[in-house]
Design a protein around this motif. Sequence first.
Motif, PDB file in Angstrom:
ATOM      1  N   MET A   1       0.808  -1.186   0.120  1.00  0.00           N
ATOM      2  CA  MET A   1      -0.212  -0.049  -0.031  1.00  0.00           C
ATOM      3  C   MET A   1       0.812   1.316   0.195  1.00  0.00           C
ATOM      4  SD  MET A   1      -3.051   1.061   0.040  1.00  0.00           S
ATOM      5  CE  MET A   1      -4.227   2.278   0.112  1.00  0.00           C
ATOM      6  N   ASP A   2       2.029   1.224   0.732  1.00  0.00           N
ATOM      7  CA  ASP A   2       2.808   2.376   0.735  1.00  0.00           C
ATOM      8  C   ASP A   2       3.425   2.655  -0.416  1.00  0.00           C
ATOM      9  OD1 ASP A   2       2.507   2.962   3.490  1.00  0.00           O
ATOM     10  OD2 ASP A   2       4.117   1.698   3.998  1.00  0.00           O
ATOM     11  N   ARG A   3       3.753   1.441  -1.289  1.00  0.00           N
ATOM     12  CA  ARG A   3       4.178   1.659  -2.641  1.00  0.00           C
ATOM     13  C   ARG A   3       3.096   2.554  -3.798  1.00  0.00           C
ATOM     14  NH1 ARG A   3       6.252  -3.861  -4.740  1.00  0.00           N
ATOM     15  NH2 ARG A   3       6.706  -2.666  -6.454  1.00  0.00           N
ATOM     16  N   TRP A   4       1.906   1.987  -3.257  1.00  0.00           N
ATOM     17  CA  TRP A   4       1.007   2.604  -4.154  1.00  0.00           C
ATOM     18  C   TRP A   4       0.615   4.261  -3.832  1.00  0.00           C
ATOM     19  CZ3 TRP A   4      -3.978   4.870  -3.657  1.00  0.00           C
ATOM     20  CH2 TRP A   4      -4.584   5.118  -4.816  1.00  0.00           C
ATOM     21  N   ILE A   5       0.800   4.425  -2.605  1.00  0.00           N
ATOM     22  CA  ILE A   5       0.604   5.783  -2.250  1.00  0.00           C
ATOM     23  C   ILE A   5       1.668   6.525  -2.651  1.00  0.00           C
ATOM     24  CG2 ILE A   5       0.706   7.197  -0.005  1.00  0.00           C
ATOM     25  CD1 ILE A   5      -1.970   5.916  -0.290  1.00  0.00           C
ATOM     26  N   GLN A   6       2.968   6.160  -2.687  1.00  0.00           N
ATOM     27  CA  GLN A   6       4.065   6.926  -3.294  1.00  0.00           C
ATOM     28  C   GLN A   6       3.860   7.238  -4.724  1.00  0.00           C
ATOM     29  OE1 GLN A   6       6.618   8.380  -1.479  1.00  0.00           O
ATOM     30  NE2 GLN A   6       5.444   7.531   0.146  1.00  0.00           N
ATOM     31  N   LEU A   7       3.356   5.851  -5.429  1.00  0.00           N
ATOM     32  CA  LEU A   7       3.085   6.071  -6.809  1.00  0.00           C
ATOM     33  C   LEU A   7       1.946   7.215  -7.136  1.00  0.00           C
ATOM     34  CD1 LEU A   7       3.349   5.111  -9.759  1.00  0.00           C
ATOM     35  CD2 LEU A   7       1.763   3.274  -9.448  1.00  0.00           C
ATOM     36  N   HIS A  78       8.294   1.810 -22.085  1.00  0.00           N
ATOM     37  CA  HIS A  78       9.030   0.706 -21.496  1.00  0.00           C
ATOM     38  C   HIS A  78       9.275   0.805 -20.139  1.00  0.00           C
ATOM     39  CE1 HIS A  78      12.067   3.673 -22.380  1.00  0.00           C
ATOM     40  NE2 HIS A  78      13.083   2.934 -21.770  1.00  0.00           N
ATOM     41  N   LEU A  79       9.590   1.901 -19.600  1.00  0.00           N
ATOM     42  CA  LEU A  79       9.802   2.318 -18.040  1.00  0.00           C
ATOM     43  C   LEU A  79       8.737   1.927 -17.275  1.00  0.00           C
ATOM     44  CD1 LEU A  79      12.500   5.135 -18.397  1.00  0.00           C
ATOM     45  CD2 LEU A  79      12.813   2.715 -17.952  1.00  0.00           C
ATOM     46  N   TRP A  80       7.549   2.477 -17.876  1.00  0.00           N
ATOM     47  CA  TRP A  80       6.275   2.540 -17.226  1.00  0.00           C
ATOM     48  C   TRP A  80       5.707   1.100 -16.771  1.00  0.00           C
ATOM     49  CZ3 TRP A  80       0.818   2.267 -18.859  1.00  0.00           C
ATOM     50  CH2 TRP A  80       0.074   2.993 -17.643  1.00  0.00           C
ATOM     51  N   LEU A  81       5.814   0.378 -18.024  1.00  0.00           N
ATOM     52  CA  LEU A  81       5.426  -0.976 -18.054  1.00  0.00           C
ATOM     53  C   LEU A  81       6.022  -1.920 -17.288  1.00  0.00           C
ATOM     54  CD1 LEU A  81       3.689  -1.230 -21.487  1.00  0.00           C
ATOM     55  CD2 LEU A  81       2.688  -0.799 -19.375  1.00  0.00           C
ATOM     56  N   ASN A  83       7.503  -1.204 -14.558  1.00  0.00           N
ATOM     57  CA  ASN A  83       7.408  -1.111 -13.123  1.00  0.00           C
ATOM     58  C   ASN A  83       6.913  -2.513 -12.547  1.00  0.00           C
ATOM     59  OD1 ASN A  83       5.903  -0.341 -10.594  1.00  0.00           O
ATOM     60  ND2 ASN A  83       6.518   1.703 -11.207  1.00  0.00           N
ATOM     61  N   PRO A  84       7.280  -2.979 -11.280  1.00  0.00           N
ATOM     62  CA  PRO A  84       6.954  -3.967 -10.708  1.00  0.00           C
ATOM     63  C   PRO A  84       5.534  -4.124 -10.295  1.00  0.00           C
ATOM     64  CG  PRO A  84       8.448  -2.989  -9.208  1.00  0.00           C
ATOM     65  CD  PRO A  84       8.615  -2.327 -10.525  1.00  0.00           C
ATOM     66  N   MET A  85       4.895  -3.051 -10.127  1.00  0.00           N
ATOM     67  CA  MET A  85       3.389  -3.054  -9.706  1.00  0.00           C
ATOM     68  C   MET A  85       2.509  -3.719 -10.944  1.00  0.00           C
ATOM     69  SD  MET A  85       3.308   0.618  -7.440  1.00  0.00           S
ATOM     70  CE  MET A  85       1.899  -0.005  -6.502  1.00  0.00           C
ATOM     71  N   SER A  86       1.399  -3.960 -10.738  1.00  0.00           N
ATOM     72  CA  SER A  86       0.411  -4.625 -11.513  1.00  0.00           C
ATOM     73  C   SER A  86      -0.172  -3.513 -12.240  1.00  0.00           C
ATOM     74  CB  SER A  86      -0.623  -5.367 -10.914  1.00  0.00           C
ATOM     75  OG  SER A  86      -1.697  -4.477  -9.960  1.00  0.00           O
TER      76      SER A  86
END
Length: 264
Positions: A1-7, A78-81, A83-86
């Motif tokens: 969740m913290d990673r999504w908030i940062q995103l 390419h950088l955006w896709l 990303n390790p997040m779904s």
Amino acid sequence: MDRWIQLLKKEIRLGFPAFLLPVFTFIIVAGIAFYFGQREGLGFDCVLMVAVIATWMQIFYLIYYLFYSLQSERKTLHLWLHNPMSAAALLSAKIFAGLVSMLATLVITGGTSLIALTFSNALTIDIQKTMIVEVGFWGAIHIILLAVSLGIGFTFFWIIFLLFTRSFGTFISFLATFVIFIVVASGLERFSNTKVFEALTKWGEFKLENMITSLNVSVGQANAELFTEIGQISLYIGTYVYETIFTLFVFFISCWLLDRKVEV
């Protein structure tokens, strides 16, 4: 969740120029309307009309915001896709960032409408304050819901466009995507006129009393009159349930396509 908030914070920061453009445009147009309207003693009345139009135009706000955001990603796709997040996390962060921007803009245009209504000298209006609050509340909710629905629909077709660009040029991909949009829109329009659609949506009726059902403005020299009709509006819980399920379905299909089919 913290990673999504940062995103999400990153998306809000990157989308800040998209937030500023309509705000500055609104301020400039409202200022021009006030300047010319004030010559006839209708300064705040003209601002009110501009603000109301700008508020309802925010139905298309997420389309505009997501177009800016997603097109920016094409430069470094390419950088955006990678990303390790779904894909669901990536797209939802953009949608929520757009909602934050939209809500801030909605406060500006809606607040301007209330201020202009308060200071309007020429506008004759026979609406109770409680009615204004109720109309504003339900109006804001439906603007946001429609904006989310349209924004997710736009995201779906943007991903379809990306899929076509793997094999065709930009122009051909745009035409192919547009044809698919027309076919899908026509199919949904036909479906909306069927008994099945009516059965899915026309249940759980609730009524809103004393709502504005029509509005006409008559502007004359140094005079403006607002004529309204007050009546009852019927809404259906089924419509909200159907639209929510359909919008979520389109969102997750978009995520699946982005995860599995869009390659860089």
